[in-house]
Motif scaffolding. Structure first.
Motif, PDB file in Angstrom:
ATOM      1  N   THR A 121     -21.432  56.929  87.415  1.00 12.87           N
ATOM      2  CA  THR A 121     -21.041  57.182  88.802  1.00 12.87           C
ATOM      3  C   THR A 121     -19.637  57.786  88.858  1.00 12.87           C
ATOM      4  O   THR A 121     -18.964  57.944  87.835  1.00 12.87           O
ATOM      5  N   ASN A 122     -19.211  58.092  90.077  1.00 14.55           N
ATOM      6  CA  ASN A 122     -17.863  58.604  90.300  1.00 14.55           C
ATOM      7  C   ASN A 122     -16.828  57.490  90.381  1.00 14.55           C
ATOM      8  O   ASN A 122     -15.666  57.740  90.714  1.00 14.55           O
ATOM      9  N   PRO A 158     -12.630  53.838  80.225  1.00  9.80           N
ATOM     10  CA  PRO A 158     -13.136  54.125  81.562  1.00  9.80           C
ATOM     11  C   PRO A 158     -13.148  55.623  81.839  1.00  9.80           C
ATOM     12  O   PRO A 158     -12.275  56.372  81.391  1.00  9.80           O
ATOM     13  N   PHE A 159     -14.131  56.070  82.589  1.00  8.78           N
ATOM     14  CA  PHE A 159     -14.159  57.449  83.070  1.00  8.78           C
ATOM     15  C   PHE A 159     -15.014  57.510  84.329  1.00  8.78           C
ATOM     16  O   PHE A 159     -15.770  56.580  84.635  1.00  8.78           O
ATOM     17  N   SER A 160     -14.908  58.589  85.066  1.00  9.75           N
ATOM     18  CA  SER A 160     -15.682  58.777  86.294  1.00  9.75           C
ATOM     19  C   SER A 160     -16.333  60.142  86.278  1.00  9.75           C
ATOM     20  O   SER A 160     -15.747  61.125  85.795  1.00  9.75           O
ATOM     21  N   LEU A 208     -14.293  54.996  88.659  1.00 11.81           N
ATOM     22  CA  LEU A 208     -13.551  54.937  87.412  1.00 11.81           C
ATOM     23  C   LEU A 208     -13.742  53.558  86.796  1.00 11.81           C
ATOM     24  O   LEU A 208     -13.213  52.555  87.298  1.00 11.81           O
ATOM     25  N   LYS A 209     -14.511  53.494  85.730  1.00 11.66           N
ATOM     26  CA  LYS A 209     -14.831  52.202  85.106  1.00 11.66           C
ATOM     27  C   LYS A 209     -15.431  52.458  83.730  1.00 11.66           C
ATOM     28  O   LYS A 209     -15.668  53.609  83.337  1.00 11.66           O
ATOM     29  N   GLU A 210     -15.670  51.383  83.002  1.00 11.56           N
ATOM     30  CA  GLU A 210     -16.444  51.481  81.769  1.00 11.56           C
ATOM     31  C   GLU A 210     -17.913  51.635  82.171  1.00 11.56           C
ATOM     32  O   GLU A 210     -18.532  50.725  82.691  1.00 11.56           O
ATOM     33  N   GLN A 211     -18.464  52.809  81.967  1.00 10.73           N
ATOM     34  CA  GLN A 211     -19.842  53.084  82.360  1.00 10.73           C
ATOM     35  C   GLN A 211     -20.803  52.352  81.407  1.00 10.73           C
ATOM     36  O   GLN A 211     -20.459  52.052  80.259  1.00 10.73           O
ATOM     37  N   GLU A 212     -22.025  52.066  81.888  1.00 11.06           N
ATOM     38  CA  GLU A 212     -22.964  51.237  81.129  1.00 11.06           C
ATOM     39  C   GLU A 212     -24.300  51.952  80.922  1.00 11.06           C
ATOM     40  O   GLU A 212     -24.806  52.633  81.823  1.00 11.06           O
ATOM     41  N   ILE A 213     -24.870  51.784  79.746  1.00 12.48           N
ATOM     42  CA  ILE A 213     -26.204  52.300  79.416  1.00 12.48           C
ATOM     43  C   ILE A 213     -26.974  51.196  78.711  1.00 12.48           C
ATOM     44  O   ILE A 213     -26.437  50.520  77.821  1.00 12.48           O
ATOM     45  N   VAL A 214     -28.224  50.994  79.108  1.00 12.44           N
ATOM     46  CA  VAL A 214     -29.076  49.977  78.499  1.00 12.44           C
ATOM     47  C   VAL A 214     -30.227  50.662  77.773  1.00 12.44           C
ATOM     48  O   VAL A 214     -30.900  51.528  78.336  1.00 12.44           O
ATOM     49  N   LEU A 215     -30.424  50.286  76.516  1.00 11.58           N
ATOM     50  CA  LEU A 215     -31.493  50.852  75.696  1.00 11.58           C
ATOM     51  C   LEU A 215     -32.401  49.746  75.184  1.00 11.58           C
ATOM     52  O   LEU A 215     -31.931  48.675  74.789  1.00 11.58           O
ATOM     53  N   SER A 220     -24.604  59.525  89.874  1.00 10.63           N
ATOM     54  CA  SER A 220     -24.622  59.280  91.316  1.00 10.63           C
ATOM     55  C   SER A 220     -23.216  59.062  91.867  1.00 10.63           C
ATOM     56  O   SER A 220     -22.307  58.622  91.157  1.00 10.63           O
ATOM     57  N   SER A 221     -23.085  59.386  93.163  1.00 18.46           N
ATOM     58  CA  SER A 221     -21.853  59.087  93.899  1.00 18.46           C
ATOM     59  C   SER A 221     -21.998  57.700  94.513  1.00 18.46           C
ATOM     60  O   SER A 221     -22.956  57.429  95.245  1.00 18.46           O
ATOM     61  N   LEU A 222     -21.056  56.831  94.228  1.00 15.27           N
ATOM     62  CA  LEU A 222     -21.171  55.420  94.591  1.00 15.27           C
ATOM     63  C   LEU A 222     -20.181  55.025  95.669  1.00 15.27           C
ATOM     64  O   LEU A 222     -19.017  55.435  95.654  1.00 15.27           O
ATOM     65  N   SER A 223     -20.657  54.233  96.629  1.00 18.94           N
ATOM     66  CA  SER A 223     -19.766  53.537  97.563  1.00 18.94           C
ATOM     67  C   SER A 223     -20.359  52.152  97.804  1.00 18.94           C
ATOM     68  O   SER A 223     -21.551  51.929  97.549  1.00 18.94           O
ATOM     69  N   GLU A 224     -19.568  51.226  98.287  1.00 18.42           N
ATOM     70  CA  GLU A 224     -20.059  49.862  98.460  1.00 18.42           C
ATOM     71  C   GLU A 224     -19.331  49.166  99.593  1.00 18.42           C
ATOM     72  O   GLU A 224     -18.208  49.515  99.961  1.00 18.42           O
ATOM     73  N   LYS A 225     -20.001  48.167 100.165  1.00 14.60           N
ATOM     74  CA  LYS A 225     -19.424  47.324 101.206  1.00 14.60           C
ATOM     75  C   LYS A 225     -19.907  45.893 101.007  1.00 14.60           C
ATOM     76  O   LYS A 225     -20.996  45.660 100.468  1.00 14.60           O
ATOM     77  N   ARG A 226     -19.097  44.944 101.463  1.00 15.36           N
ATOM     78  CA  ARG A 226     -19.446  43.525 101.399  1.00 15.36           C
ATOM     79  C   ARG A 226     -19.319  42.911 102.782  1.00 15.36           C
ATOM     80  O   ARG A 226     -18.377  43.220 103.526  1.00 15.36           O
ATOM     81  N   ILE A 227     -20.257  42.031 103.127  1.00 16.82           N
ATOM     82  CA  ILE A 227     -20.171  41.264 104.362  1.00 16.82           C
ATOM     83  C   ILE A 227     -20.378  39.780 104.063  1.00 16.82           C
ATOM     84  O   ILE A 227     -20.977  39.416 103.041  1.00 16.82           O
TER      85      ILE A 227
END
Length: 398
Positions: A52-53, A106-108, A55-62, A312-319
């Motif tokens: 995603t866009n 980390p990368f984005s 900035l983090k350690e991106q993850e891949i599962v195999l 993907s372009s990521l955004s998030e919200k919490r309630i």
């Protein structure tokens, strides 16, 4: 234990769904139980990869496909994993737990850049993805909860998203992580210990057994698009529904929803997975067979590779909300431990009260001042750690 999102590879939403589809549909609709056995078996690499866009350690599962009767995650270990971009920048991944690979730094993902996933397994086979680019970002606009009815008429709480897309045709995928407070209803602040098998003593109880928290990650595929009559508008898109009888609503509840803006090709792939993973019967006449994603074997074009590499372009919200916010003055849902009535445990009958306490099966509830009979309850009724973790999450707001 609080389950961190995507921390368990078998619970990975895409990974699990791909395997269910491979075997002909979900395994939850059979009227009669029977022993499922694999007639023929073709091993295949399974890839669950989204960058995603953020900035983090991106993850891949195999992983690897497995025999249907085993139905257990088979990690693809010791692979070499990297992602390259248009400028031949390489982002290297390292295996942290079996089958789970994190980028070493980390990368984005960046708009206007093509990315390709490259995998070399420990047996020397090489795999690659098609070139994939990042869709323009589209931040989540409105996340809210509402008291409503589910698909079968049951009353509960739904989590909705509203948005007006910048373009008439945009595609979205959603994930969530829900966290809820658990209050043990029979916790008393006291506990009983035995100096001898017949000599009890009342002491203060462990305070961390009273209030706990637990988290669950979403499963299944949640997708939406604005490619319809309403153009770029989507109103009251439901990402989650919780029956009011579900104990996770009993006190305070929070949900973090992640919105991925995805490509049309990715949406089409996930749409097919969603369609066939929802089949009611593994023996359905409409067997889906093999779905090719955007991964392929470099040396053998006929080799099957399962899964998808998504950017993907990521955004998030919490309630947050309380049960009383939507059901004021109404009875709480049934507790997770269905039977919490106290019962008298004896000193001589087997198992004795000392045995029950020693084996961690019950918790002290009260002592009758006249008979000195000791009442206990099932452990989960007075010890919330059966269902959660006493540590307050960092993000929690009461």
């Amino acid at each position: 234990m609080i389950h961190q999102f995507n921390g368990n590879v078998w619970r990975s939403r895409i990974f699990r769904t791909v395997l269910l589809v491979m075997f002909g549909g979900a395994l939850n609709g059979c009227v009669e139980s029977f022993d499922v056995k694999t007639e023929t078996f073709e091993e295949a690499l399974v890839v669950d990869a989204t960058i995603t866009n953020e900035l983090k350690e991106q993850e891949i599962v195999l992983g690897r496909s497995f025999l249907l009767e085993e139905f257990d995650f088979v990690a693809e270990e010791n692979a070499q994993v990297r992602i390259i971009d248009d400028a031949q920048n390489a982002f290297v991944f390292q295996e942290t737990t079996p089958g789970r690979y994190l980028s070493t730094s980390p990368f984005s993902a960046q708009t206007g850049t093509n990315y390709q996933l490259l995998i070399t397994t420990q047996n020397g086979r090489e795999y690659a993805s098609e070139l994939t680019s990042l869709p323009p970002p589209d931040p989540m606009q409105n996340l809210y909860a509402s008291r409503t009815n589910g698909d079968n008429g049951e009353e509960g709480i739904a989590i909705f998203v509203d948005f007006n897309a910048p373009e008439s045709e945009r595609y979205y995928r959603y994930e969530y992580e829900e966290t809820y407070k658990i209050i043990a209803p029979r916790w008393t602040g006291s506990q009983v210990v035995f100096i001898t098998p017949a000599q009890p003593e009342i002491l203060p109880a462990y305070a961390n057994e009273h209030i706990c928290y637990n988290s669950n990650a979403s499963e299944g595929i949640i997708i939406a698009s604005t490619n319809g009559p309403a153009g770029g508008t989507l109103t009251r898109f439901r990402t989650r529904f919780i029956d009011r009888e579900d104990y996770i609503l009993s006190h305070r509840y929070s949900i973090l929803v992640r919105q991925h803006v995805i490509s049309k090709a990715a949406y089409s792939h996930f749409e097919l997975l969603e369609k066939f993973s929802g089949q009611d019967n593994v023996l359905s006449q409409s067997q889906p067979g093999f779905f090719r994603g955007n991964m392929y074997s470099i040396a053998n074009s006929d080799e099957k590779v399962l899964g998808y590499f998504d950017v993907s372009s990521l955004s998030e919200k919490r309630i947050f909300f309380d049960y009383a916010d939507f059901f004021p003055g109404e009875p709480l849902p049934p507790y997770a431990a269905t039977e919490c009535d106290p019962f008298v445990a004896g000193f001589a009958t087997f198992p004795t009260i000392a045995d029950l306490l020693k084996d961690n099966l019950v918790r002290y509830y009260s002592t009758d001042p006249l008979t000195e009979d000791i009442s206990v309850v099932l452990r989960g009724c007075a010890d919330c750690t059966v269902f959660g973790d006493p540590e307050v999450p960092e993000f929690w707001i009461d």
